[in-house]
Design an enzyme around this catalytic site. Structure first.
Site, PDB file in Angstrom:
ATOM      1  N   GLY A   1     -41.379  10.927  15.318  1.00 46.96           N
ATOM      2  CA  GLY A   1     -42.112  10.052  14.962  1.00 46.96           C
ATOM      3  C   GLY A   1     -41.867   8.674  15.453  1.00 46.96           C
TER       4      GLY A   1
ATOM      5  N   GLU B   1     -40.278  17.833  17.859  1.00 46.53           N
ATOM      6  CA  GLU B   1     -40.662  18.532  16.958  1.00 46.53           C
ATOM      7  C   GLU B   1     -40.817  20.065  17.043  1.00 46.53           C
ATOM      8  OE1 GLU B   1     -42.122  15.887  18.466  1.00 46.53           O
ATOM      9  OE2 GLU B   1     -42.489  14.442  16.887  1.00 46.53           O
TER      10      GLU B   1
ATOM     11  N   GLU C   1     -43.608   8.327  18.445  1.00 47.40           N
ATOM     12  CA  GLU C   1     -44.899   8.115  18.262  1.00 47.40           C
ATOM     13  C   GLU C   1     -45.105   6.570  17.929  1.00 47.40           C
ATOM     14  OE1 GLU C   1     -44.878  11.606  15.848  1.00 47.40           O
ATOM     15  OE2 GLU C   1     -46.777  12.055  16.838  1.00 47.40           O
TER      16      GLU C   1
ATOM     17  N   ALA D   1     -39.572  10.968  11.862  1.00 50.49           N
ATOM     18  CA  ALA D   1     -39.669  11.221  10.410  1.00 50.49           C
ATOM     19  C   ALA D   1     -38.366  11.745   9.687  1.00 50.49           C
ATOM     20  CB  ALA D   1     -40.745  12.045  10.360  1.00 50.49           C
TER      21      ALA D   1
HETATM   22  N1  CO8 Z   1     -34.045  12.173   9.391  1.00 50.35           N
HETATM   23  C1  CO8 Z   1     -33.258  12.051   8.569  1.00 50.35           C
HETATM   24  N2  CO8 Z   1     -31.930  11.699   8.753  1.00 50.35           N
HETATM   25  C2  CO8 Z   1     -31.653  11.684   9.912  1.00 50.35           C
HETATM   26  C3  CO8 Z   1     -32.538  11.917  11.076  1.00 50.35           C
HETATM   27  C4  CO8 Z   1     -33.943  12.162  10.890  1.00 50.35           C
HETATM   28  N3  CO8 Z   1     -34.806  12.182  11.720  1.00 50.35           N
HETATM   29  N4  CO8 Z   1     -31.873  11.440  12.458  1.00 50.35           N
HETATM   30  C5  CO8 Z   1     -30.809  11.345  11.997  1.00 50.35           C
HETATM   31  N5  CO8 Z   1     -30.456  11.370  10.626  1.00 50.35           N
HETATM   32  C6  CO8 Z   1     -29.221  11.116   9.715  1.00 50.35           C
HETATM   33  C7  CO8 Z   1     -28.138  12.305  10.096  1.00 50.35           C
HETATM   34  O1  CO8 Z   1     -28.567  13.271   9.082  1.00 50.35           O
HETATM   35  C8  CO8 Z   1     -26.878  11.591   9.854  1.00 50.35           C
HETATM   36  O2  CO8 Z   1     -26.839  11.618   8.551  1.00 50.35           O
HETATM   37  P1  CO8 Z   1     -25.136  11.883   7.801  1.00 50.35           P
HETATM   38  O3  CO8 Z   1     -24.466  10.790   8.527  1.00 50.35           O
HETATM   39  O4  CO8 Z   1     -25.520  11.798   6.396  1.00 50.35           O
HETATM   40  O5  CO8 Z   1     -24.833  13.218   8.134  1.00 50.35           O
HETATM   41  C9  CO8 Z   1     -27.042  10.360  10.475  1.00 50.35           C
HETATM   42  O6  CO8 Z   1     -28.474   9.989  10.681  1.00 50.35           O
HETATM   43  C10 CO8 Z   1     -26.436  10.153  11.671  1.00 50.35           C
HETATM   44  O7  CO8 Z   1     -26.981  11.176  12.499  1.00 50.35           O
HETATM   45  P2  CO8 Z   1     -25.973  12.195  13.274  1.00 50.35           P
HETATM   46  O8  CO8 Z   1     -24.661  12.472  12.531  1.00 50.35           O
HETATM   47  O9  CO8 Z   1     -26.800  13.589  13.731  1.00 50.35           O
HETATM   48  O10 CO8 Z   1     -25.858  11.565  14.911  1.00 50.35           O
HETATM   49  P3  CO8 Z   1     -25.548  11.984  16.312  1.00 50.35           P
HETATM   50  O11 CO8 Z   1     -25.224  10.895  17.033  1.00 50.35           O
HETATM   51  O12 CO8 Z   1     -24.690  13.154  16.186  1.00 50.35           O
HETATM   52  O13 CO8 Z   1     -27.039  12.546  16.595  1.00 50.35           O
HETATM   53  C11 CO8 Z   1     -29.297  12.302  16.946  1.00 50.35           C
HETATM   54  C12 CO8 Z   1     -28.032  11.601  16.754  1.00 50.35           C
HETATM   55  C13 CO8 Z   1     -29.417  13.264  18.249  1.00 50.35           C
HETATM   56  C14 CO8 Z   1     -30.441  11.614  16.852  1.00 50.35           C
HETATM   57  C15 CO8 Z   1     -29.461  13.331  15.685  1.00 50.35           C
HETATM   58  O14 CO8 Z   1     -29.292  12.900  14.734  1.00 50.35           O
HETATM   59  C16 CO8 Z   1     -30.924  14.207  15.597  1.00 50.35           C
HETATM   60  O15 CO8 Z   1     -31.380  15.121  16.286  1.00 50.35           O
HETATM   61  N6  CO8 Z   1     -31.829  13.704  14.676  1.00 50.35           N
HETATM   62  C17 CO8 Z   1     -33.000  14.343  14.568  1.00 50.35           C
HETATM   63  C18 CO8 Z   1     -34.028  13.936  15.292  1.00 50.35           C
HETATM   64  C19 CO8 Z   1     -35.369  14.660  15.384  1.00 50.35           C
HETATM   65  O16 CO8 Z   1     -35.234  15.858  15.117  1.00 50.35           O
HETATM   66  N7  CO8 Z   1     -36.336  13.799  14.964  1.00 50.35           N
HETATM   67  C20 CO8 Z   1     -37.730  14.350  14.767  1.00 50.35           C
HETATM   68  C21 CO8 Z   1     -38.175  14.756  13.464  1.00 50.35           C
HETATM   69  S1  CO8 Z   1     -39.723  15.383  13.431  1.00 50.35           S
HETATM   70  C22 CO8 Z   1     -40.917  14.154  13.563  1.00 50.35           C
HETATM   71  O17 CO8 Z   1     -40.377  12.840  13.599  1.00 50.35           O
HETATM   72  C23 CO8 Z   1     -42.217  14.329  13.201  1.00 50.35           C
HETATM   73  C24 CO8 Z   1     -43.370  13.308  13.186  1.00 50.35           C
HETATM   74  C25 CO8 Z   1     -44.263  13.657  12.267  1.00 50.35           C
HETATM   75  C26 CO8 Z   1     -44.098  13.870  10.959  1.00 50.35           C
HETATM   76  C27 CO8 Z   1     -45.279  14.427  10.117  1.00 50.35           C
HETATM   77  C28 CO8 Z   1     -44.735  14.639   8.506  1.00 50.35           C
HETATM   78  C29 CO8 Z   1     -45.128  15.920   7.874  1.00 50.35           C
END
Ligand code: CO8
Length: 261
Positions: free
Chosen positions: A112, A135, A115, A67
């Site tokens: 997500g 999460e 999922e 998400a």
């Molecule tokens: N949301 C928004 N932006 C994101 C997300 C995300 N989930 N993942 C990555 N990005 C963005 C980063 O912020 C970054 O942006 P910027 O270049 O502007 O800084 C860009 O994408 C590239 O990411 P990274 O620089 O972090 O790239 P890396 O190669 O260093 O890392 C990862 C890649 C490991 C994927 C890392 O980005 C990461 O850990 N992302 C978050 C993953 C995460 O925690 N996802 C789960 C979210 S919770 C969820 O999905 C719950 C679902 C149910 C929701 C219910 C809603 C209420």
């Protein structure tokens, strides 16, 4: 012409490919993207020649990295329920779609994103795919059906381990767990594999495919008796011209010519 800004839709007669296309955010699912996924399945449900759908991620780094965390700043106890319910509605629409939906996972499938892949009927992955339910790192739990569908697919013990540790697993580990059906060398090979599966399915009777999906889903629907549902859906197939054609073709030693009637 469809007016989507966060996804792309390509349709060729029997196969549709939906690309989640926000590579700057690793294809994270914001609410607008979820709305577009919801709408695209309404559009596709009108296509009677369709025999399979593929969902993949734009760019080469991610399928969907979860998400969109930028939107979490506005989430509180009150609106979280409605956001989750909306996600459940969209993913359930995919799970109950009339033709098989295949997740083609290139790179990260997190939160997500994982999922979304779980809501699809089958999952293919590239060698560089990575799956995780991270999460708990954010103080939440999977909210788009992951606690249920992950356990259905890989069993309770391993699902709990992955959700409680937030461990990231490789495509090969996902294959061993039964989380993915096949692992391909690269995205092109994976998309070819998806097309090959859809081609095979397109030679079968469409009502039979639709009813296999419905009957299997009934197993996980507490309001339904899966065995009774199977009997009803089997009988429904027996009322089709395709059933007559399939039987005749076998007895006449030829390939069936199913018309979806
Ligand atoms: N949301 C928004 N932006 C994101 C997300 C995300 N989930 N993942 C990555 N990005 C963005 C980063 O912020 C970054 O942006 P910027 O270049 O502007 O800084 C860009 O994408 C590239 O990411 P990274 O620089 O972090 O790239 P890396 O190669 O260093 O890392 C990862 C890649 C490991 C994927 C890392 O980005 C990461 O850990 N992302 C978050 C993953 C995460 O925690 N996802 C789960 C979210 S919770 C969820 O999905 C719950 C679902 C149910 C929701 C219910 C809603 C209420």
């Amino acid at each position: 012409m469809n007016n989507f800004s966060n996804i792309r839709l390509e349709e060729n007669n029997k196969e549709a490919i939906i690309t989640i296309d926000r590579p700057k955010f690793l294809n994270a699912l914001n609410q607008k993207t979820l709305e577009e996924i919801d709408s695209v399945f309404d559009v596709l449900s009108e296509n009677n020649t369709l025999r399979g759908v593929v969902i993949t991620g734009g760019g080469d780094k991610a399928f969907v990295a979860g998400a969109d965390i930028n939107e979490f700043l506005n989430v509180d106890r009150d609106n979280a329920k409605q956001i989750c319910e909306n996600g459940h509605k969209v993913f359930s629409k995919i799970e109950n779609f009339k033709v098989p939906v295949i997740a083609a996972v290139n790179g990260y499938a997190l939160g997500g994103g994982s999922e979304l892949a779980l809501a699809c009927h089958m999952r293919l992955a590239t060698k560089n795919a990575k799956f995780s339910q991270p999460e708990v790192n954010l103080g939440i739990i999977p909210g788009y059906g992951g606690t249920q569908r992950l356990a259905q697919l890989i069993g309770k013990g391993k699902a709990l381990e992955l959700m409680c540790t937030a461990e990231m697993i490789s495509a090969d580990e996902a294959l061993n767990l039964g989380l993915v059906n096949y692992v391909s060398e690269n995205k092109n090979d994976m998309l070819s594999k998806a097309s090959e599966i859809i081609k095979t399915i397109s030679r079968k009777a469409p009502k039979a495919i639709e009813n296999v999906i419905k009957s299997l889903n009934a197993k996980y629907d507490e309001s339904k008796d899966g065995y009774k549902t199977e009997i009803e859906l089997f009988s429904e197939c027996c009322a089709t011209k395709d059933f007559v054609e399939g039987t005749k073709a076998f007895l006449e030693k030829r390939c069936p010519d199913f018309k979806g009637e």
